[in-house]
Design an enzyme around this catalytic site. Sequence first.
Site, PDB file in Angstrom:
ATOM      1  N   ASP A   1      11.041   5.586  -0.765  1.00 14.21           N
ATOM      2  CA  ASP A   1      11.084   4.216  -1.243  1.00 14.21           C
ATOM      3  C   ASP A   1      11.202   4.270  -2.765  1.00 14.21           C
ATOM      4  OD1 ASP A   1      10.538   1.625  -2.115  1.00 14.21           O
ATOM      5  OD2 ASP A   1       9.341   1.187  -0.330  1.00 14.21           O
TER       6      ASP A   1
ATOM      7  N   ARG B   1      -1.637  -3.497 -15.445  1.00 13.32           N
ATOM      8  CA  ARG B   1      -0.394  -2.752 -15.283  1.00 13.32           C
ATOM      9  C   ARG B   1       0.662  -3.278 -16.252  1.00 13.32           C
ATOM     10  NH1 ARG B   1       2.936  -2.890  -9.629  1.00 13.32           N
ATOM     11  NH2 ARG B   1       3.204  -5.035 -10.278  1.00 13.32           N
TER      12      ARG B   1
ATOM     13  N   PHE C   1       2.716   1.462  -1.051  1.00 14.45           N
ATOM     14  CA  PHE C   1       2.621  -0.001  -1.079  1.00 14.45           C
ATOM     15  C   PHE C   1       2.328  -0.483   0.344  1.00 14.45           C
ATOM     16  CE2 PHE C   1       4.309  -4.328  -1.308  1.00 14.45           C
ATOM     17  CZ  PHE C   1       3.843  -4.744  -2.546  1.00 14.45           C
TER      18      PHE C   1
ATOM     19  N   TYR D   1      14.802  -6.588  -7.294  1.00 14.31           N
ATOM     20  CA  TYR D   1      14.303  -7.635  -8.203  1.00 14.31           C
ATOM     21  C   TYR D   1      13.328  -7.082  -9.239  1.00 14.31           C
ATOM     22  CZ  TYR D   1      10.904  -7.387  -4.383  1.00 14.31           C
ATOM     23  OH  TYR D   1      10.043  -6.931  -3.432  1.00 14.31           O
ATOM     24  N   LYS D   2      12.998  -5.784  -9.143  1.00 15.54           N
ATOM     25  CA  LYS D   2      12.089  -5.189 -10.134  1.00 15.54           C
ATOM     26  C   LYS D   2      12.927  -4.672 -11.306  1.00 15.54           C
ATOM     27  CE  LYS D   2       8.612  -4.402  -6.599  1.00 15.54           C
ATOM     28  NZ  LYS D   2       8.164  -3.540  -5.506  1.00 15.54           N
TER      29      LYS D   2
HETATM   30  C1  PLP Z   1       7.775  -4.223  -4.258  1.00 10.15           C
HETATM   31  C2  PLP Z   1       7.658  -3.326  -3.086  1.00 10.15           C
HETATM   32  C3  PLP Z   1       7.928  -3.786  -1.786  1.00 10.15           C
HETATM   33  C4  PLP Z   1       8.260  -5.235  -1.524  1.00 10.15           C
HETATM   34  O1  PLP Z   1       8.869  -5.428  -0.282  1.00 10.15           O
HETATM   35  P1  PLP Z   1       9.662  -6.790  -0.011  1.00 10.15           P
HETATM   36  O2  PLP Z   1      10.011  -6.724   1.421  1.00 10.15           O
HETATM   37  O3  PLP Z   1      10.841  -6.815  -0.930  1.00 10.15           O
HETATM   38  O4  PLP Z   1       8.733  -7.924  -0.323  1.00 10.15           O
HETATM   39  C5  PLP Z   1       7.888  -2.868  -0.753  1.00 10.15           C
HETATM   40  N1  PLP Z   1       7.559  -1.575  -0.971  1.00 10.15           N
HETATM   41  C6  PLP Z   1       7.284  -1.106  -2.200  1.00 10.15           C
HETATM   42  C7  PLP Z   1       6.936   0.326  -2.386  1.00 10.15           C
HETATM   43  C8  PLP Z   1       7.303  -1.970  -3.285  1.00 10.15           C
HETATM   44  O5  PLP Z   1       6.985  -1.523  -4.506  1.00 10.15           O
END
Ligand code: PLP
Length: 397
Positions: free
Chosen positions: A184, A356, A113, A209-210
Amino acid sequence: MTDFAATRRLFDLPEGIAYLDGNSLGPLPKAVPARLEQTLRAEWGRLAIGGWNRAGWMEAPARIGDRIARLIGAPPGSVTMGDTLSVKVYQALAAALDLNPDRRVILSDTGNFPTDLYMAEGLIRSLGRGHELRLVAPEAVAEAIDETTAVLMLTEVDYRTGRRHDMAALTARAHEAGALAIWDLAHSAGALAVDVAAAGADFAVGCTYKFLNGGPGAPAFIHVAPAHADTVRPALSGWLGHEAPFAFDLDYRPAAGVDRMRVGTPPVLALTALDAALDVFDGIDMAELEARSRTLSERFRKGVEARGLPLVLASPADPAARGSQISFRFPEGYAAMQALIARGVVGDFRAPDIMRFGITPLYVGEAEIDAAVETLDAVLTDRLWDDPAFRTRAAVT
Ligand SMILES: *Cc1c(COP(=O)(O)O)cnc(C)c1O
């Protein structure tokens, strides 16, 4: 055996919607509003400043961290909460690089990400010690680990394709090469049977939050392996990660254990919502949840295949090789997803062409999967996506 019809009743889902976007934002658990109301009125409203001691606000990051620990196979006392995932990635990476001071390569993959990579770039610049962020294709990670690798920094499940890395094997490979491993778990925690202790992960981070349904902007978590927790240097040395915050010393001394990864004042209201949301997971066996997710995503994949829809599977065909989502490529994916959403099937779109669908068995069952396949069929066969209204991109896709 978990009664998934019963877990579904724990959520406040909009009527008539197949919600296949819990990998992006989990829906509202019904217990959350009353718990928030209680914290607002009985704690903030009645106790005011007294809430820090009398309502346990200051301990909330450790207490809720233990609830997350169970879900990711981490020992109690090894997880704390706060900030956003981007910040926790930065902290984990800074700490890991510090533990491997003679090496310069941060190894990650092109499926990661972007914020994780951006945070690494920013940290490299701030350190100014010649570190390098090396990105390889996800399939090439194992062979790219070598004696120059300081830290392997990966996201277990690819946010676009759902491809799942072998966390245990890659961590073992990193350790053999003298590197540390940061995982992660943004798309794993609350979805899969994760076992960070068995895998030997040095650090793990994730958002809530996911799949954990903590609500928009819910705080992130960080796990530090107990072997490192008392020695790592927190790069963000905030007062609440101090050994004695209320001594108000002029010098920083890190707290014992993972508490040193706390930074500032905990987001009490957001933690309260998350705490209530986590009740849904009480008694849930994560292996069973993962198995159910595979069954449902296979039903989706086979449904699309049986109808001969013009979609290309972007996820691994083997359900064991993917996380709790299924993705397809379609050139007009954005417009097609908008057309689907207009018909009550909520997934999302990731550039350039990925449609998705999150598979969340706690509140998604066969009926939602079948509705999604049937609606996809209508949207694609009758070209319902071919409408200017569906092509205008919103700020958040
Ligand atoms: C959703 C997601 C994020 C989001 O980061 P925030 O700081 O919470 O906005 C970061 N890394 C990954 C791999 C994600 O899937």
